[in-house]
Scaffold this active site. Structure first.
Site, PDB file in Angstrom:
ATOM      1  N   GLU A  72     -23.764   3.898  35.081  1.00  0.00           N
ATOM      2  CA  GLU A  72     -23.974   4.876  34.009  1.00  0.00           C
ATOM      3  C   GLU A  72     -25.374   5.452  33.975  1.00  0.00           C
ATOM      4  O   GLU A  72     -25.549   6.625  33.669  1.00  0.00           O
ATOM      5  CB  GLU A  72     -23.658   4.242  32.649  1.00  0.00           C
ATOM      6  CG  GLU A  72     -22.172   4.169  32.331  1.00  0.00           C
ATOM      7  CD  GLU A  72     -21.461   3.091  33.109  1.00  0.00           C
ATOM      8  OE1 GLU A  72     -22.170   2.227  33.664  1.00  0.00           O
ATOM      9  OE2 GLU A  72     -20.222   3.091  33.147  1.00  0.00           O
ATOM     10  N   GLN A  94     -17.259   6.917  30.623  1.00  0.00           N
ATOM     11  CA  GLN A  94     -15.833   6.663  30.507  1.00  0.00           C
ATOM     12  C   GLN A  94     -15.425   6.167  29.118  1.00  0.00           C
ATOM     13  O   GLN A  94     -14.402   6.588  28.603  1.00  0.00           O
ATOM     14  CB  GLN A  94     -15.389   5.686  31.580  1.00  0.00           C
ATOM     15  CG  GLN A  94     -13.886   5.671  31.792  1.00  0.00           C
ATOM     16  CD  GLN A  94     -13.548   5.038  33.111  1.00  0.00           C
ATOM     17  OE1 GLN A  94     -13.526   3.807  33.224  1.00  0.00           O
ATOM     18  NE2 GLN A  94     -13.289   5.845  34.113  1.00  0.00           N
ATOM     19  N   HIS A 141     -14.016  -1.308  23.773  1.00  0.00           N
ATOM     20  CA  HIS A 141     -13.422   0.016  23.978  1.00  0.00           C
ATOM     21  C   HIS A 141     -13.208   0.687  22.635  1.00  0.00           C
ATOM     22  O   HIS A 141     -12.322   1.520  22.476  1.00  0.00           O
ATOM     23  CB  HIS A 141     -12.075  -0.086  24.716  1.00  0.00           C
ATOM     24  CG  HIS A 141     -12.191  -0.526  26.141  1.00  0.00           C
ATOM     25  ND1 HIS A 141     -12.470  -1.821  26.498  1.00  0.00           N
ATOM     26  CD2 HIS A 141     -12.092   0.164  27.293  1.00  0.00           C
ATOM     27  CE1 HIS A 141     -12.528  -1.910  27.819  1.00  0.00           C
ATOM     28  NE2 HIS A 141     -12.298  -0.730  28.324  1.00  0.00           N
TER      29      HIS A 141
END
Lengths: 339, 461, 346
Positions: A72, A94, A141
């Site tokens: 990243e 992502q 997430h």
């Protein structure tokens, strides 16, 4: 006749979901401007884990849809270099939960590029990332990250909630000459549908939107919560409670004027955000309103926000406890109206 | 030949002093600009310091091994044929730099993390860190409002406070429709809307139970019906009238009114007043009536009977420290009771002037919230229209109200049984029988009578 | 792994460089040494709060700068690249404006000294974050490739300490995978403040890592400007030709402390430094050129005097400039004409 029809088609609206709005906007940007490219993990062959860029690689080629290594910091850092050199890269992280390695580049570099060079270099970069919970995403997430970044001068942070706003603000972000963090609530990707005007348009960065007018309570929210707040407000309308719902849309710069105008009208403010309460953006809004409109307030400012625990758990009771329910919002609105 | 004083440089951003380790030149030696002429040591670095000018060493001020603060003079060089002219302008940065560089870097150090800012390592993001008070954990919801219960006094929001002031609404007479009877902003706006002239004076009740009387901000000139009532009229209630009615009922239904009176021989004080009145009016433009003399006596008696200057509350009888006497004034069909603050601190003259001002304001409809707030005792000159006996209604929250009835010349029997014509004035009093009984009440009145009868004619204002 | 060194004596492997270029390299080295010194002098005089030295780096930087193609290539330097900055066209006045933090500094007095920016010359703006600039350099190279601009390349420069940073690794990896036109110039001066090389990495040469990325690595004598030129030139040609990145490691030495705030006496012995000083590239290259007949003693002397003159003039000129105003703090946070309240366009 034909021309008119073509024009009609051009400006006709289409109903689409939030994720479709991201997709079509990105596609059109690639088609419209040679300087635009997309880079990130799995954006090429896979077409993005939400299929946002499906087919783009075939259409635009690997130069413009770049599958990066799993790193990243360099996704953002390389994009910064490209932006400094005059391209308009759109870097994708992502999941927002993975953005931390890039924090150095976003805050230490991108945000300061124009400032530290006194305008010699600029950084017209867009970083897109899905955030937020309610999708059984568990600890890594599901996080919200806006509070980590909105503190930083030089950054623009956007979080539109509806498809029409997604398109307009994403276009504005790509046009913006300075770095933009573009947040997409993943729970709204497929669950939120709306009319989206055709053709190219931008929405002013830094302008909130009153999604529902009301007289008794002002509610400020964004993301998935925004839709819940609208549901709650509409339900209360039937019970004779008039709630005004403001979709913040732009977290930094923040639309003080719309918020203050609303507060002056209703005198009561409820801020709803999924992110942890302490130091969340509700804190800034509260301070701002207290500073500028104390003598308009007929009740203490209320924040309905995520609990101060690191993240929502995988098990459904844990996730539900973390997420704010529509009922909770309705109760809070009603209590404030009654106060 | 200019002499340049060299000062101890700041070697390192947090350094505050330096030691002359070794002089590399002695007086009389010549030195080139940028040539090292002294070795200095600090707790961070040891370094050779280059000369800022070309010249000859005149004096070494500091000895080897000696430590001096940054900026202290260490040597003097006589400049010889300077190669470049000194920078222009005394305000130019260079001349201030010797100290400024140090200051600038000090400021920098203050703004940065405690670690030295070194580009070799990541520079700390710096700045002081504040620890905020911990917030409650767990999701918060919209309930749990602050306890604005009536028992503690009406707690008002900033909006209510402001709106009440702006619209001159007395909060004590607004019924709250919010939670727990809270007065909401809409309640104020509704109260303001009722009646075009919104003629109710604003009083902000603080969190104490002191009462302030209502009064019309402006005489209800728009309501001639009341002052020119005709048989058959149905006179609509003004806001003022509504509130007066409300308070009267409240007063009568809350405090058990008892009543008493004394007759007072005001002959002497009247003479005193007559003696003073012309000069007074000339000097101050204010009429000198009997009222200020009376009030002066009242406050002196209140000092002896403090229980008469109190309020009955559920927590107890609050005996007020301040003595703020209200004067009932009739103005255009309404009753107003402006208050003289700290009446006990005023002389007759002071009272006369204060009262005069309030009366004038009342006449012009210019009484403000402050004029009407904080009364602890009330005087009503019912005798103005000739009454000799009145049974006044207490101002809610006060323990007593006295009236001055008409001054009437009567034949009276004096102590030595002779008959004389004296100016007599009845003084009536209604009192809150929850607080005081007849003994205290009449004690107070007797004291008042004595004082009044002892006043004048040779007193001073 | 290629190794290149220049030979001494009359037979000079000048790597195709002309006399002018050789003399220019020497002048660059002399100017760098002089300006470097001036920074320390000004700091010791109390006139500037901070300065960084680069003694020991003159040769590699003069050589790399000579390989740099002005108007085409981009340099992404680090804070010890005074020679490179001068070599690609920055002026002593700019350098000193930065040291004095005057308004004539291109960053408006905002940046620390030696954090250059010059868009016109192709010098990228950097921060103080070690290896933070490496990904940007890769991004610039990616932009060249994106636009099909063959013949353009990027030199990113840093010390051996930076190669420990994750972002250096990510940069090399990214550039390798995408075959980007970039040269990773690592100036190994053996010390990262007080950390010696053997506490920074397990390998003897940074360039040994290159095969791990699938790209070539080269070690060169960083004390020889010609050797450094050759190595960097070769790598740049590879890049411009589309063959991707190279790691070029130049061995040199840091003669001074890290900066004016560092005292290396606490972690280095004087003896070792003295020993290495014998190989000081600046007097050495002067000797090389004299022995090769490119210049004579008088010319050398004249060069030095000229460099001193230039430095003195620039010092005085820069010192006379005003500081940036307090109001200037607020400018250039975002674009000046950035109106978030854009018109709703259709």
């Amino acid at each position: 006749m034909m021309a008119a029809t073509a024009q009609q088609q051009q400006t006709a609206t289409t109903v689409m979901t939030n994720v479709e709005a991201v997709r079509t906007t990105l596609h059109d940007a690639l088609a419209r401007d040679d300087r635009v490219l997309i880079m990130g993990e799995d954006v090429g062959a896979r077409g993005n884990v939400f299929l946002i860029t499906k087919g783009f690689l075939e259409e635009f080629g690997p130069q413009r849809v770049v599958d990066t290594p799993l790193a990243e910091a360099s996704i953002v850092g390389v994009a910064i270099g490209m932006a400094m050199e005059g391209l308009r890269p759109i870097a994708e992280i992502q999941f927002a939960d993975f953005i931390y390695p890039a924090f150095n580049q976003i805050v230490g570099e991108a945000a300061k590029t124009r400032y530290r060079s006194n305008g010699d270099y600029t950084c017209p970069l867009v970083i897109r990332t899905p955030y937020g919970g309610g999708v059984r995403g568990a600890l890594s997430h599901s996080v919200s990250i806006e509070a980590l970044f909105y503190h930083v001068p030089g950054l623009t942070i956007l979080a539109p909630s509806t498809p029409a706003d997604v398109k307009g603000l994403l276009n504005a972000a790509i046009e913006c000459p300075d770095p933009v963090l573009f947040l997409e609530h993943k729970k709204t990707y497929r669950s939120v549908k709306g009319e989206v005007p055709g053709g190219y348009y931008t929405i002013p960065i830094g302008k909130a939107d009153v999604k529902k007018a009301g007289t008794q309570v002002s509610v400020v929210s964004y993301g998935y919560n925004l839709h819940q707040a609208l549901d709650a407000a509409n339900r209360l309308e039937g019970e004779g409670v008039s709630v005004e719902v403001i979709d913040l849309r732009s977290i930094r710069p923040m639309d003080k004027t719309t918020i203050l105008d609303s507060v002056r009208k209703t005198r009561k403010l409820l801020i709803v955000h999924e992110d942890n309460k302490f130091g969340g953006i509700g804190a800034e809004i509260s301070a701002m309103v207290a500073e500028e409109a104390l003598f308009e307030l007929d009740a203490p400012i209320r924040r309905l926000a995520g609990p101060d625990v690191p993240a929502m758990g995988y098990a459904h009771p844990l996730e539900e406890e973390f997420m704010i329910s529509t009922d909770e919002m309705a109760e809070a609105m009603k209590a404030l109206a009654k106060y | 030949m200019a002499a340049t004083t060299i000062t101890m440089p700041q070697l390192g951003e947090t350094v505050t002093e330096g030691t002359v380790a070794q002089w590399l030149k002695k007086p009389g030696d010549s030195v080139e600009k940028y040539e090292a002429f002294v070795e200095v040591s600090t707790d961070k670095v040891n370094a050779e310091v280059p000369a800022p000018v070309t010249g000859v060493i005149r004096e070494l001020i500091v000895k080897e091994g000696e430590t001096v603060p940054t900026g202290a003079p260490i040597a003097i060089i006589d400049e010889v044929g300077a190669a470049t002219p000194p920078p222009t302008g005394s305000g130019s940065p260079s001349e201030q730099v010797a100290g400024a560089a140090g200051n600038a870097s000090k400021a920098e150090a203050n703004r940065q993390a405690s670690d030295e800012p070194v580009p070799g390592g990541n520079v700390g993001l710096g700045g002081p860190s504040y620890s905020a008070p911990p917030s409650g954990s767990g999701a918060s919801n919209g309930s749990g409002a602050s306890s604005g219960t009536v028992a503690n006094g009406v707690r008002v929001s900033p909006a209510v406070r402001r709106l009440a002031r702006e619209h001159q609404i007395d909060l004590a007479h607004v019924r709250g429709t919010g939670d727990h009877g809270r007065i909401t902003a809409n309640d104020i706006l509704a109260a303001a809307k009722a009646g075009p002239s919104a003629g109710v004076a604003a009083t902000i009740t603080a969190d104490n139970a002191e009462y302030t009387a209502p009064a019309p901000r402006q005489p209800a000139a728009a309501k001639p019906a009341y002052t020119s009532a005709q048989p058959g009229d149905l006179i609509p209630l003004t806001q003022a009238r509504k509130i007066i009615a409300q308070r009267m009922v409240e007063s009568k239904h809350t405090a058990p009114h008892a009543w008493t009176m004394v007759e007072v021989d005001v002959t002497n004080v009247w003479k005193w007043r007559v003696r003073e009145k012309d000069a007074f009016e000339k000097a101050y433009g204010v009429k000198l009536t009997l009222l200020p003399f009376f009030i002066r006596a009242v406050v002196e008696s209140l000092a002896r009977f403090p229980l008469m200057n109190s309020s009955f509350t559920d927590e107890g009888i609050r005996v007020h420290r301040d003595v703020n006497v209200g004067i009932a004034i009739a103005a255009d069909g309404n009753l107003v009771v402006p208050v003289i603050r700290h009446t006990d601190q005023l002389s007759v003259k002071g009272i006369a002037l204060a009262a005069g001002e309030l009366i004038e304001k009342a006449r012009r409809g210019k009484l403000g919230a402050d004029d009407l707030a904080g009364g602890t005792f009330t005087v009503n000159n019912t005798g103005a229209n000739g009454a000799i006996l009145s049974a006044p209604i207490l101002v809610p929250g006060q323990t007593a109200i006295v009236t001055t009835e008409a001054v009437v010349k009567r034949p009276v029997v004096r102590d030595d049984d002779s008959i004389a014509v004296r100016s007599m004035m009845n003084v009536c009093m209604s009192l809150d029988h929850r607080v005081v009984d007849g003994a205290v009440a009449s004690g107070f009145l007797s004291d008042l009578k004595k004082r009044l009868e002892a006043m004048g004619p040779a007193g001073s204002l | 792994m290629a190794k290149t060194t220049a030979t001494r004596g009359r037979e000079l492997d000048r790597a195709g460089l002309s006399d002018e270029q050789l003399v220019a390299m020497l002048r660059n080295m002399l100017l760098q040494r002089q300006l470097d010194n001036r920074g320390f002098q000004l700091n010791r005089q109390g006139k500037i709060p901070f300065a960084l030295g680069s003694e020991g780096h003159e040769a590699v930087q003069a050589g790399a700068a000579t390989a740099f193609r002005r108007g085409a290539d981009v340099l992404v330097p680090y804070y010890r690249d005074l020679g490179l900055a001068l070599g690609v066209g920055m002026t002593p006045f700019e350098i000193l404006s930065s040291l004095f933090a005057r308004v004539t500094d291109r960053s408006g007095g905002r940046q620390f000294p030696n954090h250059y920016t010059n868009h016109d010359l192709g010098v990228l703006s950097i921060s103080s974050i070690i290896a933070g600039h490496c990904t940007h350099a890769v991004g610039v190279a990616a932009a060249f490739k994106y636009r099909g601009e063959t013949g353009r390349a990027v030199i990113v420069s840093n010390g051996e300490g930076a190669t420990s940073q994750g972002e250096w690794h990510e940069s090399v990896n990214f550039a390798a995978v995408h075959c980007l036109p970039i040269v990773f110039l690592v100036q190994n001066n053996e010390w990262a403040i007080s950390t010696p090389q053997d506490m920074q990495m397990k390998v003897a040469n940074v360039a040994d890592k290159a095969p791990g990325y699938g790209i070539p690595g080269a070690v060169c004598d960083g004390f020889s400007p010609i050797a450094a030129y050759k190595a960097v030139h070769e790598a740049l040609e590879r890049a411009r030709g589309g063959s991707g990145p190279t790691i070029v490691e130049a061995k040199c030495y840091r003669f001074l402390s890290h900066s004016t705030d560092d005292d290396d006496r606490t972690y280095r012995s004087r003896d070792v430094i003295e020993e290495r000083r014998k190989l000081d590239p600046v007097p050495r290259f002067e000797q090389v050129l004299i022995e090769a007949g490119v210049i004579d003693e008088a010319r050398a002397k004249a060069l030095k005097a000229d460099v001193l003159r230039e430095t003195n003039e620039a010092t005085d000129a820069a010192e006379a400039q005003p500081y940036p105003t307090a109001e200037s703090l607020y400018t250039n946070v975002v674009a000046a004409d950035y109106r978030p309240w854009q018109e709703f366009q259709q």
